[in-house]
Design an enzyme around this catalytic site. Structure first.
Site, PDB file in Angstrom:
ATOM      1  N   ASN A   1      46.851  80.883  64.364  1.00 53.36           N
ATOM      2  CA  ASN A   1      48.098  80.656  63.628  1.00 53.36           C
ATOM      3  C   ASN A   1      47.829  79.790  62.397  1.00 53.36           C
ATOM      4  OD1 ASN A   1      47.635  78.652  65.623  1.00 53.36           O
ATOM      5  ND2 ASN A   1      49.768  77.999  65.607  1.00 53.36           N
TER       6      ASN A   1
ATOM      7  N   GLU B   1      49.989  77.681  59.777  1.00 56.89           N
ATOM      8  CA  GLU B   1      51.323  77.149  59.469  1.00 56.89           C
ATOM      9  C   GLU B   1      51.435  76.765  58.000  1.00 56.89           C
ATOM     10  OE1 GLU B   1      52.119  74.124  62.445  1.00 56.89           O
ATOM     11  OE2 GLU B   1      52.454  75.689  63.950  1.00 56.89           O
TER      12      GLU B   1
ATOM     13  N   CYS C   1      51.671  83.942  62.701  1.00 56.21           N
ATOM     14  CA  CYS C   1      51.142  83.821  64.069  1.00 56.21           C
ATOM     15  C   CYS C   1      49.711  84.363  64.146  1.00 56.21           C
ATOM     16  CB  CYS C   1      51.986  84.622  65.047  1.00 56.21           C
ATOM     17  SG  CYS C   1      53.646  83.996  65.301  1.00 56.21           S
TER      18      CYS C   1
ATOM     19  N   GLU D   1      48.374  86.427  66.238  1.00 58.56           N
ATOM     20  CA  GLU D   1      48.280  87.874  66.490  1.00 58.56           C
ATOM     21  C   GLU D   1      48.353  88.663  65.193  1.00 58.56           C
ATOM     22  OE1 GLU D   1      50.183  85.589  67.865  1.00 58.56           O
ATOM     23  OE2 GLU D   1      50.947  86.198  69.824  1.00 58.56           O
TER      24      GLU D   1
ATOM     25  N   CYS E   1      55.659  89.633  66.194  1.00 59.76           N
ATOM     26  CA  CYS E   1      54.305  90.112  66.534  1.00 59.76           C
ATOM     27  C   CYS E   1      54.367  91.356  67.408  1.00 59.76           C
ATOM     28  CB  CYS E   1      53.506  89.009  67.215  1.00 59.76           C
ATOM     29  SG  CYS E   1      53.033  87.698  66.062  1.00 59.76           S
TER      30      CYS E   1
HETATM   31  N1  THU Z   1      52.568  81.187  67.559  1.00 57.47           N
HETATM   32  C1  THU Z   1      51.574  82.122  67.514  1.00 57.47           C
HETATM   33  O1  THU Z   1      50.646  82.029  66.702  1.00 57.47           O
HETATM   34  N2  THU Z   1      51.621  83.152  68.388  1.00 57.47           N
HETATM   35  C2  THU Z   1      52.544  83.286  69.376  1.00 57.47           C
HETATM   36  O2  THU Z   1      52.484  84.230  70.145  1.00 57.47           O
HETATM   37  C3  THU Z   1      53.621  82.302  69.508  1.00 57.47           C
HETATM   38  C4  THU Z   1      53.693  81.275  68.447  1.00 57.47           C
HETATM   39  C5  THU Z   1      52.481  80.044  66.657  1.00 57.47           C
HETATM   40  C6  THU Z   1      53.415  80.023  65.492  1.00 57.47           C
HETATM   41  C7  THU Z   1      53.505  78.537  65.197  1.00 57.47           C
HETATM   42  O3  THU Z   1      52.419  78.166  64.374  1.00 57.47           O
HETATM   43  C8  THU Z   1      53.313  77.875  66.549  1.00 57.47           C
HETATM   44  O4  THU Z   1      52.743  78.867  67.390  1.00 57.47           O
HETATM   45  C9  THU Z   1      54.587  77.343  67.169  1.00 57.47           C
HETATM   46  O5  THU Z   1      55.575  78.314  67.173  1.00 57.47           O
END
Ligand code: THU
Length: 137
Positions: free
Chosen positions: A45, A47, A56, A58, A92
């Protein structure tokens, strides 16, 4: 996908989570995507100070693969810091369904693993077929 590939995918997802850029949520996620030809693309991920710009793990893995010309996927492993397996968000799931509705999703937690198909995670989802349904009219 054999057991060795499954284990390799889980390890790759865990390792990708270490690269997560998650200074806001501090929730690190890693993903590892297996193509039908046996190649693996990873993602974490990423941010952003403008929170909705976050991507995310994925989708990072899928976009990396698609940008390299890959569109046929067999499995994706998702690993996160939490004890229970990390379930992918709705966006996702939609992106996974675009390319691989039959793909296996391996959700990895610290003490358990769940495996499901994309279609089971996104039943009755909107897909590319809807856009061509009326083409003959
Ligand atoms: N996040 C993911 O990367 N994948 C997921 O399946 C759920 C959430 C990340 C997005 C964000 O950076 C952090 O988790 C909190 O939501």
């Amino acid at each position: 996908m054999n057991d060795e590939q499954r284990l390799g995918l889980v390890k790759a997802a865990r390792s990708a989570a270490l690269n997560a850029y998650a200074p806001y949520s501090r929730f690190r996620v890693g993903a590892a995507l297996l193509t039908v030809d046996g190649k693996v693309y990873t993602g974490c991920n990423v941010e952003n100070a403008s929170y909705p710009a976050t991507v995310c793990a994925e989708r990072v893995a899928i976009c990396k693969a698609v940008s390299e010309g890959e569109t046929r996927f067999e499995a994706i492993a998702i690993a996160c810091d939490s004890r229970r397996p990390c379930s992918p968000c709705g966006i996702c799931r939609q992106v996974m369904a675009e390319f691989a509705p039959d793909m296996r999703v391996i959700m990895v937690g610290e003490d358990s693993v769940i495996e499901q198909r994309v279609t089971d995670l996104l039943p009755y989802g909107f897909g590319p077929g809807y856009l061509t349904d009326n083409e003959d009219e």
